[in-house]
Design a protein around this motif. Structure first.
Motif, PDB file in Angstrom:
ATOM      1  N   LEU A   1      66.063   3.791  86.767  1.00 57.46           N
ATOM      2  CA  LEU A   1      65.687   2.461  87.216  1.00 57.46           C
ATOM      3  C   LEU A   1      67.280   1.156  87.188  1.00 57.46           C
ATOM      4  CD1 LEU A   1      63.598   1.865  83.599  1.00 57.46           C
ATOM      5  CD2 LEU A   1      62.450   2.505  85.148  1.00 57.46           C
ATOM      6  N   THR A   2      66.333   0.311  88.174  1.00 64.25           N
ATOM      7  CA  THR A   2      67.311  -0.313  88.535  1.00 64.25           C
ATOM      8  C   THR A   2      67.576  -2.183  88.805  1.00 64.25           C
ATOM      9  OG1 THR A   2      65.734  -1.405  90.104  1.00 64.25           O
ATOM     10  CG2 THR A   2      66.889   0.648  91.347  1.00 64.25           C
ATOM     11  N   ASP A   3      68.399  -2.816  87.979  1.00 64.73           N
ATOM     12  CA  ASP A   3      69.138  -3.833  87.484  1.00 64.73           C
ATOM     13  C   ASP A   3      69.646  -4.710  88.632  1.00 64.73           C
ATOM     14  OD1 ASP A   3      67.691  -3.288  84.954  1.00 64.73           O
ATOM     15  OD2 ASP A   3      68.538  -2.637  84.030  1.00 64.73           O
ATOM     16  N   PRO A   4      69.982  -6.100  87.914  1.00 59.02           N
ATOM     17  CA  PRO A   4      70.934  -6.647  89.243  1.00 59.02           C
ATOM     18  C   PRO A   4      72.371  -6.451  88.269  1.00 59.02           C
ATOM     19  CG  PRO A   4      68.978  -8.010  87.517  1.00 59.02           C
ATOM     20  CD  PRO A   4      68.552  -6.918  87.834  1.00 59.02           C
ATOM     21  N   CYS A   5      73.025  -6.316  89.327  1.00 58.90           N
ATOM     22  CA  CYS A   5      74.188  -6.328  89.189  1.00 58.90           C
ATOM     23  C   CYS A   5      75.711  -6.903  88.249  1.00 58.90           C
ATOM     24  CB  CYS A   5      75.230  -5.874  90.661  1.00 58.90           C
ATOM     25  SG  CYS A   5      77.135  -5.311  90.221  1.00 58.90           S
ATOM     26  N   VAL A   6      75.589  -6.415  87.038  1.00 60.84           N
ATOM     27  CA  VAL A   6      75.615  -7.665  86.436  1.00 60.84           C
ATOM     28  C   VAL A   6      77.946  -8.214  87.204  1.00 60.84           C
ATOM     29  CG1 VAL A   6      75.461  -6.468  84.482  1.00 60.84           C
ATOM     30  CG2 VAL A   6      77.489  -5.647  84.947  1.00 60.84           C
TER      31      VAL A   6
END
Length: 393
Positions: free
Chosen positions: A208-213
């Protein structure tokens, strides 16, 4: 919004409407819930505020024909968090990276398993997740949507008005021209390679893709952070804009102004501005959809014998209505074209309800006349049918 959130959230359930709900049903459900959970009506209630945000998010997706279609396709494809392979898939499982789908490419065994989907899925989801095509590095980033409120008088809502709105939102930092770097030379984030998103294991062989921290979803990292924005590339900005509210808006209506939200980054489109309209009351007129309403008192003589009655209109000359003889109390007549403005430029009607006024004080002459009338109609009983119906029920 992450891929996981988008696939798993049931926006139809959030608004309490079926999946085949019409645009009108979705709009009606949103208005009802928005009024119930609006922060102004639930001050200090964090749960109500979260619920309002969830309702607004659902309306943003389902209230937009294109985004609703994309959402339905995503839900149909992934189901309950997993890719639906169809009856012919044999029930097997394979490793599959959603990032490959949305980026348009695949690697190794993933390509063999998903190759039948081609690059079409990138077209389906690209607009929703702001992802680019193969080989893309630093991507344009769409600006955030913002919401404001405006209160109009009853007349302004009927006729339309241009109102000033003072907005406070995030905008590209002027000190560093939105780069986040003092010298205007940020570097591409090595973690997400400029995409602003990273993949993580989601269970069942999926990613799953999430915003890069590391870059906070920007795709860029400042080498020498700007003193004003601290490397974010964004700073608070206040501006006043003149917003045209169309004629015929109703209380609680939410108007979408495309491209009037927060500015995008790296050539990305600006977000949208949503304006929630509140409408004040009027001492004389009411409103029912596109029609205006008014209650007009008439004398007993006018109601019994008939006559002509002048009726005021909103912002225009009065109209004269012909009152038929024997008009009962509460009868509603219609003055066409004297109501609220419609979207097509025509106007609704003015609904005039007659109210027979009973005098509180009578002089001797008037009292004598009424006594004579009572004697002349002594044989009439307007309640006779009422008692007969009561006995027969």
């Amino acid at each position: 919004m992450s891929t996981k959130d988008f696939v798993e959230k049931d926006y139809y359930k959030v608004l309490g409407v079926p999946k085949d709900a019409t645009e009108a049903e979705i709009k009606k459900a949103y208005r009802k819930l928005a009024r119930e959970f609006h922060p102004d009506a639930n001050k200090g209630d964090a749960k109500a505020e979260d619920r309002f945000k969830e309702i607004s998010e659902a309306n943003d997706i389902l209230g937009d024909t294109k985004r609703r279609k994309e959402y339905d396709e995503a839900r149909a494809l992934f189901g309950n968090g997993g890719l639906r392979t169809g009856p012919g898939a044999g029930g097997g499982s394979f490793n599959f990276d959603l990032g490959d789908l949305f980026g348009g490419g695949a690697q190794g065994g993933t390509q063999a398993g998903a190759g039948g989907f081609g690059g079409g899925l990138g077209d389906v989801f690209g607009g929703l997740f702001n992802r680019g095509g193969p080989g893309t590095r630093v991507q344009p980033r769409r600006g955030q949507d913002i919401e404001s409120e405006v209160t109009l008088s009853f007349t302004e809502a009927v006729d339309g008005a241009t109102v000033p709105l003072r907005m406070s939102s995030q905008a590209p930092c002027k000190a560093c021209s939105g780069t986040g770097d003092k010298n205007g030379t940020p570097r591409v984030c090595p973690t997400c390679v400029g995409t602003g998103q990273v993949s993580r294991g989601g269970g069942g062989g999926f990613s799953l893709t999430d915003p890069c921290v590391d870059c906070r979803g920007r795709g860029l990292i400042a080498q020498d952070p700007c003193d004003v924005c601290k490397g974010s590339g964004r700073a608070k900005s206040s501006r006043t804009m003149q917003v045209r509210i169309p004629a015929g808006v109703s209380d609680g209506q939410r108007i979408r102004l495309r491209g009037k939200g927060t500015a995008g980054e790296r050539g990305g489109h600006a977000g949208d501005l949503y304006v929630v309209v509140h409408v004040g009351s009027h001492p004389v007129f009411g409103r029912k959809d596109d029609n205006l309403t008014i209650t007009v008192p008439v004398t007993y003589v006018e109601a019994a014998l008939g006559g002509e009655v002048k009726v005021p209109t909103l912002g225009g000359p009065p109209v004269t209505l012909k009152l038929p003889a024997g008009t009962p109390n509460g009868r509603t007549m219609r003055a066409r074209g004297k109501g609220a403005m419609r979207k097509d430029g025509t106007r609704g009607d003015l609904l005039v309800t007659v109210e027979v006024a009973v005098p509180k004080d009578l002089d001797d002459k008037a009292r004598e006349a009424l006594e004579s009338y009572r004697e002349a109609t002594a044989g009439e009983d307007p309640r006779a049918e009422l008692f007969q119906a009561a006995k027969g029920a």
